[in-house]
Design an enzyme around this catalytic site. Structure first.
Site, PDB file in Angstrom:
ATOM      1  N   CYS A   1       0.842  -1.196   0.000  1.00  0.00           N
ATOM      2  CA  CYS A   1       0.000   0.000   0.000  1.00  0.00           C
ATOM      3  C   CYS A   1       0.886   1.257   0.000  1.00  0.00           C
ATOM      4  O   CYS A   1       1.991   1.254   0.537  1.00  0.00           O
ATOM      5  CB  CYS A   1      -0.902   0.007   1.230  1.00  0.00           C
ATOM      6  SG  CYS A   1      -2.062   1.405   1.244  1.00  0.00           S
TER       7      CYS A   1
ATOM      8  N   CYS B   1      -6.330  -0.135   6.770  1.00  0.00           N
ATOM      9  CA  CYS B   1      -6.046   0.487   5.467  1.00  0.00           C
ATOM     10  C   CYS B   1      -7.179   1.432   5.064  1.00  0.00           C
ATOM     11  O   CYS B   1      -8.341   1.017   4.940  1.00  0.00           O
ATOM     12  CB  CYS B   1      -5.862  -0.596   4.403  1.00  0.00           C
ATOM     13  SG  CYS B   1      -5.464   0.083   2.769  1.00  0.00           S
TER      14      CYS B   1
ATOM     15  N   ARG C   1       2.766   4.961   6.380  1.00  0.00           N
ATOM     16  CA  ARG C   1       3.132   4.231   7.597  1.00  0.00           C
ATOM     17  C   ARG C   1       3.607   2.807   7.307  1.00  0.00           C
ATOM     18  O   ARG C   1       3.908   2.047   8.225  1.00  0.00           O
ATOM     19  CB  ARG C   1       1.930   4.181   8.549  1.00  0.00           C
ATOM     20  CG  ARG C   1       1.489   5.559   9.015  1.00  0.00           C
ATOM     21  CD  ARG C   1       0.114   5.492   9.649  1.00  0.00           C
ATOM     22  NE  ARG C   1      -0.903   5.051   8.687  1.00  0.00           N
ATOM     23  CZ  ARG C   1      -2.193   4.865   8.990  1.00  0.00           C
ATOM     24  NH1 ARG C   1      -2.609   5.051  10.219  1.00  0.00           N
ATOM     25  NH2 ARG C   1      -3.038   4.490   8.052  1.00  0.00           N
TER      26      ARG C   1
ATOM     27  N   ASP D   1       0.377   3.816   1.664  1.00  0.00           N
ATOM     28  CA  ASP D   1       0.309   4.430   2.996  1.00  0.00           C
ATOM     29  C   ASP D   1       1.711   4.729   3.550  1.00  0.00           C
ATOM     30  O   ASP D   1       2.578   3.850   3.570  1.00  0.00           O
ATOM     31  CB  ASP D   1      -0.428   3.454   3.935  1.00  0.00           C
ATOM     32  CG  ASP D   1      -0.831   4.109   5.243  1.00  0.00           C
ATOM     33  OD1 ASP D   1       0.050   4.684   5.925  1.00  0.00           O
ATOM     34  OD2 ASP D   1      -2.030   4.049   5.589  1.00  0.00           O
TER      35      ASP D   1
ATOM     36  N   HIS E   1      -2.233  -4.034   4.946  1.00  0.00           N
ATOM     37  CA  HIS E   1      -2.068  -3.628   6.346  1.00  0.00           C
ATOM     38  C   HIS E   1      -3.426  -3.385   6.968  1.00  0.00           C
ATOM     39  O   HIS E   1      -4.358  -2.936   6.303  1.00  0.00           O
ATOM     40  CB  HIS E   1      -1.168  -2.400   6.469  1.00  0.00           C
ATOM     41  CG  HIS E   1      -1.760  -1.138   5.886  1.00  0.00           C
ATOM     42  ND1 HIS E   1      -2.312  -0.147   6.662  1.00  0.00           N
ATOM     43  CD2 HIS E   1      -1.906  -0.733   4.611  1.00  0.00           C
ATOM     44  CE1 HIS E   1      -2.754   0.823   5.877  1.00  0.00           C
ATOM     45  NE2 HIS E   1      -2.526   0.504   4.629  1.00  0.00           N
TER      46      HIS E   1
HETATM   47 CO    CO Z   1      -3.477   1.227   2.993  1.00  0.00          CO
END
Ligand code: CO
Length: 213
Positions: free
Chosen positions: A55, A114, A59, A57, A111
């Protein structure tokens, strides 16, 4: 007045980038201090053994999570770690990784928590991203009974994150580039993992595919 405000703001914004550039210089110096030949070696060739499909993302930074150096992980990231068989970007990465770099392992890494997975099924309209996230709605509908039997909303979304990873593993493992690699005897495994934002730990979902089914 307005001009002064703008100039001040621009100075603030470029200051943010100055910090990144300084970080970069310090990082490069540290790498060379640890291993003087590091960048020279990488310049010659990249030969990572893994392709990470994860992803976007912020993080979930691929290399950091598995503690690998530059050169050790080939990475493709997008919103909600999808592997859509009609996406030219993903397919180009996959073909290069399999045919040219000949990676040994591909891991699809979702994750928990998400935002992309959540956005796919929260009923709100966001525009283009709704089209991108459509495959997740299909995963939801294919598993509607199981998901809606879960009363805890967070547990339901977490399960959808896992189911999404499993679906993408299936996509990767049934791709023609991957099937061709197996047909010519290339060693290649496709794995499904989920990363926990709260613990920093990756969980193997146990859906590894090592060859044609
Ligand atoms: Co995500």
């Amino acid at each position: 007045m307005c001009c002064l405000v703008r100039r001040g703001r621009n100075r603030y914004l470029s200051g943010m980038l100055d910090k990144l550039k300084a970080n970069n210089r310090a990082w490069a110096a540290r790498m060379v201090a640890n291993d003087p030949g590091f960048f020279k070696r990488l310049e010659g060739q990249q030969a990572p053994e893994y392709l990470w499909i994860g992803c976007a993302d912020s993080r979930v930074p691929a290399n950091e999570i598995v503690d690998l150096d530059p050169g050790e992980l080939f990475v493709h990231r997008n919103v909600a770690n999808l592997a859509p068989p009609q996406d030219a970007n993903y397919l180009s990465v996959l073909q290069f990784a399999v045919d040219v770099i000949k990676v040994k392992h591909i891991m699809v890494v979702g994750h928990y928590g998400c935002g992309g997975v959540r956005a796919a099924v929260d009923g709100q309209r966001r525009g283009l991203v709704d089209h991108w996230l459509h495959p997740i709605r299909e995963v939801y509908h294919a598993n509607q009974q199981e998901l809606e039997a879960m009363l805890d909303e967070r547990a339901r979304f977490d399960r959808l994150c896992e189911l999404n990873v499993m679906r993408q593993v299936k996509n990767v493992a049934s791709d023609v580039f991957v099937e061709d690699a197996w047909a010519r005897g290339q060693s290649l495994s496709v794995h499904g993992w989920v990363y926990s934002l709260s613990t920093g730990l990756v969980r193997d979902l146990g859906v590894t595919v090592n060859g044609p089914r």
